[in-house]
Design a protein around this motif. Structure first.
Motif, PDB file in Angstrom:
ATOM      1  N   LYS A 283      -3.477 -24.036  34.171  1.00 61.29           N
ATOM      2  CA  LYS A 283      -3.673 -25.264  34.942  1.00 61.29           C
ATOM      3  C   LYS A 283      -5.086 -25.340  35.542  1.00 61.29           C
ATOM      4  CE  LYS A 283       0.472 -27.339  35.135  1.00 61.29           C
ATOM      5  NZ  LYS A 283       0.736 -28.790  34.957  1.00 61.29           N
ATOM      6  N   GLU A 284      -5.902 -24.325  35.282  1.00 59.16           N
ATOM      7  CA  GLU A 284      -7.227 -24.259  35.907  1.00 59.16           C
ATOM      8  C   GLU A 284      -8.070 -25.486  35.617  1.00 59.16           C
ATOM      9  OE1 GLU A 284     -11.363 -21.676  35.494  1.00 59.16           O
ATOM     10  OE2 GLU A 284      -9.465 -20.783  34.845  1.00 59.16           O
ATOM     11  N   ASP A 285      -8.191 -25.867  34.360  1.00 62.91           N
ATOM     12  CA  ASP A 285      -9.039 -26.991  33.999  1.00 62.91           C
ATOM     13  C   ASP A 285      -8.543 -28.301  34.610  1.00 62.91           C
ATOM     14  OD1 ASP A 285     -10.726 -25.365  32.579  1.00 62.91           O
ATOM     15  OD2 ASP A 285      -9.810 -25.795  30.629  1.00 62.91           O
ATOM     16  N   GLU A 286      -7.222 -28.454  34.676  1.00 66.85           N
ATOM     17  CA  GLU A 286      -6.647 -29.670  35.248  1.00 66.85           C
ATOM     18  C   GLU A 286      -6.978 -29.781  36.739  1.00 66.85           C
ATOM     19  OE1 GLU A 286      -2.261 -31.852  35.528  1.00 66.85           O
ATOM     20  OE2 GLU A 286      -2.510 -29.994  34.368  1.00 66.85           O
ATOM     21  N   VAL A 287      -6.920 -28.661  37.443  1.00 68.54           N
ATOM     22  CA  VAL A 287      -7.245 -28.670  38.871  1.00 68.54           C
ATOM     23  C   VAL A 287      -8.728 -28.955  39.070  1.00 68.54           C
ATOM     24  CG1 VAL A 287      -7.349 -27.294  40.981  1.00 68.54           C
ATOM     25  CG2 VAL A 287      -5.342 -27.149  39.498  1.00 68.54           C
ATOM     26  N   LYS A 288      -9.582 -28.322  38.285  1.00 72.94           N
ATOM     27  CA  LYS A 288     -11.029 -28.554  38.405  1.00 72.94           C
ATOM     28  C   LYS A 288     -11.372 -30.013  38.151  1.00 72.94           C
ATOM     29  CE  LYS A 288     -12.385 -25.247  35.579  1.00 72.94           C
ATOM     30  NZ  LYS A 288     -13.248 -24.307  34.821  1.00 72.94           N
ATOM     31  N   LYS A 289     -10.771 -30.592  37.137  1.00 68.75           N
ATOM     32  CA  LYS A 289     -11.021 -31.996  36.822  1.00 68.75           C
ATOM     33  C   LYS A 289     -10.608 -32.888  37.988  1.00 68.75           C
ATOM     34  CE  LYS A 289      -9.864 -35.577  33.408  1.00 68.75           C
ATOM     35  NZ  LYS A 289      -9.093 -35.878  32.160  1.00 68.75           N
ATOM     36  N   SER A 290      -9.472 -32.581  38.593  1.00 70.42           N
ATOM     37  CA  SER A 290      -9.001 -33.378  39.716  1.00 70.42           C
ATOM     38  C   SER A 290      -9.884 -33.191  40.950  1.00 70.42           C
ATOM     39  CB  SER A 290      -7.552 -33.003  40.041  1.00 70.42           C
ATOM     40  OG  SER A 290      -7.015 -33.842  41.035  1.00 70.42           O
ATOM     41  N   LEU A 291     -10.386 -31.990  41.151  1.00 73.49           N
ATOM     42  CA  LEU A 291     -11.297 -31.740  42.270  1.00 73.49           C
ATOM     43  C   LEU A 291     -12.558 -32.594  42.142  1.00 73.49           C
ATOM     44  CD1 LEU A 291     -10.955 -27.870  42.592  1.00 73.49           C
ATOM     45  CD2 LEU A 291     -10.525 -29.504  44.438  1.00 73.49           C
ATOM     46  N   TYR A 292     -13.143 -32.595  40.964  1.00 71.42           N
ATOM     47  CA  TYR A 292     -14.345 -33.414  40.743  1.00 71.42           C
ATOM     48  C   TYR A 292     -14.044 -34.894  40.956  1.00 71.42           C
ATOM     49  CZ  TYR A 292     -16.907 -29.423  38.823  1.00 71.42           C
ATOM     50  OH  TYR A 292     -17.552 -28.216  38.673  1.00 71.42           O
ATOM     51  N   ALA A 293     -12.871 -35.347  40.475  1.00 63.45           N
ATOM     52  CA  ALA A 293     -12.507 -36.767  40.587  1.00 63.45           C
ATOM     53  C   ALA A 293     -12.301 -37.182  42.037  1.00 63.45           C
ATOM     54  CB  ALA A 293     -11.245 -37.039  39.778  1.00 63.45           C
ATOM     55  N   ASN A 294     -11.995 -36.228  42.894  1.00 64.47           N
ATOM     56  CA  ASN A 294     -11.736 -36.533  44.301  1.00 64.47           C
ATOM     57  C   ASN A 294     -12.910 -36.192  45.216  1.00 64.47           C
ATOM     58  OD1 ASN A 294      -8.755 -37.438  44.944  1.00 64.47           O
ATOM     59  ND2 ASN A 294      -8.643 -36.007  43.218  1.00 64.47           N
ATOM     60  N   GLY A 295     -14.070 -35.977  44.632  1.00 64.05           N
ATOM     61  CA  GLY A 295     -15.267 -35.801  45.440  1.00 64.05           C
ATOM     62  C   GLY A 295     -15.537 -34.379  45.901  1.00 64.05           C
ATOM     63  N   PHE A 296     -15.096 -33.395  45.119  1.00 61.11           N
ATOM     64  CA  PHE A 296     -15.375 -31.999  45.422  1.00 61.11           C
ATOM     65  C   PHE A 296     -16.235 -31.375  44.329  1.00 61.11           C
ATOM     66  CE2 PHE A 296     -11.539 -32.801  47.850  1.00 61.11           C
ATOM     67  CZ  PHE A 296     -11.759 -32.089  49.022  1.00 61.11           C
ATOM     68  N   LYS A 297     -17.047 -30.408  44.720  1.00 64.04           N
ATOM     69  CA  LYS A 297     -17.846 -29.652  43.767  1.00 64.04           C
ATOM     70  C   LYS A 297     -17.327 -28.221  43.714  1.00 64.04           C
ATOM     71  CE  LYS A 297     -22.533 -28.066  42.729  1.00 64.04           C
ATOM     72  NZ  LYS A 297     -23.953 -28.067  43.171  1.00 64.04           N
ATOM     73  N   VAL A 298     -16.912 -27.785  42.524  1.00 66.57           N
ATOM     74  CA  VAL A 298     -16.412 -26.425  42.340  1.00 66.57           C
ATOM     75  C   VAL A 298     -17.590 -25.471  42.259  1.00 66.57           C
ATOM     76  CG1 VAL A 298     -15.198 -24.871  40.764  1.00 66.57           C
ATOM     77  CG2 VAL A 298     -14.328 -27.190  41.156  1.00 66.57           C
ATOM     78  N   TYR A 299     -17.547 -24.396  43.034  1.00 68.82           N
ATOM     79  CA  TYR A 299     -18.670 -23.462  42.979  1.00 68.82           C
ATOM     80  C   TYR A 299     -18.257 -22.000  42.916  1.00 68.82           C
ATOM     81  CZ  TYR A 299     -17.928 -22.581  47.961  1.00 68.82           C
ATOM     82  OH  TYR A 299     -17.382 -22.232  49.160  1.00 68.82           O
ATOM     83  N   ASP A 300     -16.971 -21.690  43.007  1.00 69.54           N
ATOM     84  CA  ASP A 300     -16.562 -20.293  42.913  1.00 69.54           C
ATOM     85  C   ASP A 300     -15.129 -20.227  42.384  1.00 69.54           C
ATOM     86  OD1 ASP A 300     -16.668 -17.555  43.098  1.00 69.54           O
ATOM     87  OD2 ASP A 300     -16.257 -17.463  45.238  1.00 69.54           O
ATOM     88  N   ILE A 301     -14.920 -19.373  41.401  1.00 70.76           N
ATOM     89  CA  ILE A 301     -13.591 -19.215  40.801  1.00 70.76           C
ATOM     90  C   ILE A 301     -13.256 -17.732  40.742  1.00 70.76           C
ATOM     91  CG2 ILE A 301     -12.175 -19.554  38.733  1.00 70.76           C
ATOM     92  CD1 ILE A 301     -13.913 -21.981  38.077  1.00 70.76           C
TER      93      ILE A 301
END
Length: 317
Positions: A283-301
């Protein structure tokens, strides 16, 4: 071959959902006990064959068996983590796990066989039946027993957030813990210097669990503002939680995180940190995609076993 019997108290409506959770952990020898009426086949009279099981109260027991020798501690932490998260989206009843006993004392005694002091990051989690080592920093000791409903921080998803929290708390921060459960993340946030912590959970039993754990760890309960309800859908909960948080923790399953992101965005200040976990690897990619769509920048996994933790910042608009 010897087996140990485990029983999950749930509802008839949720029995299949709970069973599906067990299948995810390769548990297939499952029994379901309830008082639902048995529908006879056409032309057959079952009146004398079906025992009187009493009135149907909607409750159900999901029973499973595990071969002795398997790591019960790890297995039960995984199952309880799954049950805690099912509670966030469905009525599964008590969702408690019983080990061949209905008495809480016996249940705790069973845990003593395999639950021992362990370390997560800078913290040492110590159950009441063990003593902390004199080498341990008292400020980094969390005293906590396995609860019938809530976990202790041993699960991989919780461990990853515990390990990350100290990076983002330097003193004076406001922290929000979504799906707080036992309150372990809230307690660690306060130990790290957070000024105050708010938390949400849909399970009313959270109140007693948090109060007990705060008292056990000599932490002021007035520093913890607990709101019972669903942040994603309940306007009153959203109003009570408020906004402007520096750090938000969401140790919840991926689909729940995705559904909560619009509400989470409103709680966190620009450049605030969102620590998510409980994300199964596929589910990692799905969560990352949703984070970007909601105005978040992913920077650490971070990854531990099959679980993923994602740190993101709310982008300034």
């Amino acid at each position: 071959m010897r087996w140990t019997k485990f029983t999950i108290d749930t509802t008839e409506a949720a029995a299949e959902l709970v069973s599906a959770l067990l299948y995810d952990f390769d548990i297939t020898n499952i029994e379901i006990e309830d008082n639902a009426a048995v529908t006879p086949l056409e032309g057959e009279d079952y009146e004398e064959l079906v025992p009187d099981r009493g009135a149907d109260d909607g409750s159900s027991k999901v029973i499973f068996y595990v071969e002795e020798g398997r790591d019960y501690g790890k297995l039960l932490e995984d199952i309880r983590f799954g049950l805690d998260n099912l509670k966030k989206t469905a009525d599964i009843g008590a969702g408690t796990i019983d080990i061949s006993s209905t008495d809480e004392k016996d249940w705790r005694d069973k845990w003593k066989e395999f639950f021992h002091t362990f370390t997560v990051g800078d913290y040492t989690i110590v159950p009441s039946w063990e003593e902390a080592s004199s080498d341990n920093d008292p400020g980094h000791i969390i005293r906590m027993d396995p609860g019938i409903t809530f976990g202790t921080g041993k699960h991989e998803s919780t461990r990853m957030i515990i390990e990350q929290l100290p990076k983002y708390i330097n003193g004076g921060e406001r922290v929000l813990d979504l799906g707080t459960g036992s309150g372990i993340l809230a307690m660690i946030a306060l130990r790290e210097g957070a000024d105050d912590v708010s938390a949400t959970d849909i399970d009313p039993a959270t109140k007693d669990a948090v109060a007990e754990n705060f008292e056990r760890n000599d932490l002021p309960l007035d520093k913890m503002h607990l709101v019972i309800g669903d942040l994603a859908s309940d306007k009153k909960v959203q109003e009570e939680v408020g906004s402007g948080y520096d750090v938000v923790c969401a140790n919840i399953l991926a689909d729940i995180i995705i559904g909560m992101l619009p509400a989470i965005k409103n709680t966190i200040k620009p450049d605030g940190v969102l620590l998510t976990s409980g994300i199964i690897d596929f589910k990692e990619d799905e969560v990352k995609k949703s984070l970007y769509a909601n105005g978040f920048k992913v920077y650490d996994i971070k990854k531990c076993g099959e679980w993923v933790s994602i740190a993101a910042k709310r982008i300034k608009e």
